[in-house]
Design an enzyme around this catalytic site. Structure first.
Site, PDB file in Angstrom:
ATOM      1  N   LYS A  95       0.823  -1.206   0.000  1.00 52.19           N
ATOM      2  CA  LYS A  95       0.000   0.000   0.000  1.00 52.19           C
ATOM      3  C   LYS A  95       0.864   1.267   0.000  1.00 52.19           C
ATOM      4  CE  LYS A  95      -4.051  -2.038   0.097  1.00 52.19           C
ATOM      5  NZ  LYS A  95      -3.788  -3.410  -0.358  1.00 52.19           N
TER       6      LYS A  95
HETATM    7  C1  PLP Z   1      -9.945  -2.414  -1.662  1.00 52.13           C
HETATM    8  C2  PLP Z   1      -9.403  -3.281  -0.572  1.00 52.13           C
HETATM    9  N1  PLP Z   1     -10.188  -3.604   0.461  1.00 52.13           N
HETATM   10  C3  PLP Z   1      -9.741  -4.357   1.481  1.00 52.13           C
HETATM   11  C4  PLP Z   1      -8.448  -4.851   1.509  1.00 52.13           C
HETATM   12  C5  PLP Z   1      -8.018  -5.739   2.625  1.00 52.13           C
HETATM   13  O1  PLP Z   1      -6.882  -5.274   3.299  1.00 52.13           O
HETATM   14  P1  PLP Z   1      -5.843  -6.294   3.955  1.00 52.13           P
HETATM   15  O2  PLP Z   1      -5.131  -7.010   2.859  1.00 52.13           O
HETATM   16  O3  PLP Z   1      -4.940  -5.402   4.750  1.00 52.13           O
HETATM   17  O4  PLP Z   1      -6.620  -7.214   4.816  1.00 52.13           O
HETATM   18  C6  PLP Z   1      -7.592  -4.545   0.453  1.00 52.13           C
HETATM   19  C7  PLP Z   1      -6.227  -5.047   0.449  1.00 52.13           C
HETATM   20  O5  PLP Z   1      -5.614  -5.338  -0.535  1.00 52.13           O
HETATM   21  C8  PLP Z   1      -8.069  -3.750  -0.627  1.00 52.13           C
HETATM   22  O6  PLP Z   1      -7.295  -3.448  -1.663  1.00 52.13           O
END
Ligand code: PLP
Length: 355
Positions: A179
């Protein structure tokens, strides 16, 4: 190979990590509290509550709004699966609304038709670092008494009409390694509502206000001080990282003609988590292979609409939304991260223009 992501770490991360290790407090402690304070300030919200991932941030935000079995949450099908899965975790059902092809975000004018007596929330996803069109979404939410849960997993520092992502409804961020800023794994919930903040805090730590007294069923979705150390170093560099992404995007927008380049609509500050183009006059999969041969790591976010993932087919979802269908066949993302050099940008342009 010019990779699609390239996390940037330096002495700032190392020094804070050393401080945490030497303190002996490595689980959730003072660094998490400090990270939460700086994150709330980034979003201009009263509260920020750190969690173990973006997925757990979304899950807890929905639970904190009382969403559960029998409820529906309106969201985009053109996203990472975690957006919709977080709704399933609560026992509620996501309802998918189509997107705009130029912004890749939920089409606000289609939301109202998807509202039913069961609808409890709208969850716009600020995809690729561009915020959804929030004014009409907030207006609908107000009119129908719905919560707004912003999936801001990809939108750290993005703004809409000058207001930061995560400050409209309850914001949910991911701090995953790729990110715009990272704590390796991690998440953050942002809100101005003290009751939501309190619920998220309780749910993240076994429903406990006082040690070994449990008032409700909760989880262990805490962040650690080791992760917060990395996150703190990163949040202090976010503006610089985002400015570099913006400059890279401007260069690519100016020089790419072979593909449909992404837009930054008026009133939006795009933070370019991904630089995503559309191929309309050549085969995308062959193009990705050719780019690889030219040393450019391209990737597809996302090749399949969420409603056509097996998890959703098994639950009887039969959606087929035309713009989502079209865009999932066309998109691919090019490297845009802050570590790109001028030579890298020129390599990317030459490779794409010769497709
Ligand atoms: C749009 C979106 N929502 C939710 C998530 C979930 O985050 P995490 O991977 O930190 O659990 C991501 C992660 O890639 C994402 O890109």
């Amino acid at each position: 190979m010019i990779t699609i992501s390239n996390p940037q770490f330096g002495d700032e991360e190392l020094n804070l990590l050393r401080e945490v290790l030497e303190s002996g407090i490595v689980a959730q402690g003072p660094k998490v509290a400090q990270f939460e304070e700086e994150f709330a300030s980034l979003c201009g919200t009263k509260y920020a509550i750190a969690t173990s991932s973006g997925t757990t941030a979304l899950h807890l935000a929905l639970l904190a709004h009382g969403i559960g079995p029998g409820d529906e949450v309106i969201t985009s099908p053109f996203t990472f699966i975690a957006s919709a899965n977080s709704v399933l975790f609560t026992g509620a059902e996501p309802r998918f609304v189509d997107i705009h092809a130029d912004t890749f975000n939920i089409a606000p004018e289609l939301v109202e038709a998807a509202i039913t007596p069961r609808t409890k929330a709208i969850m716009p996803v600020h995809l690729y670092g561009l915020m959804a069109d929030m004014d009409p979404i907030m207006e609908l939410a107000e009119r129908y008494g719905l919560a707004v849960i912003e999936d801001a997993a990809q939108a750290h520092g993005a703004t809409y009409k000058g207001r930061p992502a995560g400050s409209f409804g309850t914001g949910c961020f991911s701090l995953y390694a790729t990110k715009n800023m990272t704590s390796a794994e991690g998440g953050m919930v942002t809100t101005d509502d003290p009751a939501v903040a309190e619920q998220v805090r309780l749910l993240r730590a076994h429903g406990s206000r006082v040690r070994y007294h449990h008032d409700m069923l909760g989880y262990n979705f805490r962040l650690t001080d080791l992760h917060a150390a990395v996150g703190l170093a990163q949040i202090r560099k976010l503006e610089r990282f985002n400015a570099a992404r913006q400059a890279n995007a401007e260069y690519l927008n100016r020089h790419l003609h072979r593909v449909i380049t992404p837009c930054e609509p008026p009133g939006h500050k795009h933070v370019w988590h991904q630089y995503t183009v559309r191929a309309t006059n050549f085969d995308r999969d062959q193009a990705i292979e050719a780019l690889k041969q030219a040393g450019v790591g391209a990737a597809i976010f996302y090749p399949i609409p969420v409603y056509r993932q097996q998890v959703y087919l098994d639950r009887g979802y039969t959606d087929s939304l035309p713009t989502t269908e079209e865009v999932t066949r066309q998109v691919f993302s090019l490297p845009i991260h802050p570590a790109l050099t001028q030579a890298d940008l020129e390599t990317i342009v030459a490779a794409v223009e010769s497709l």
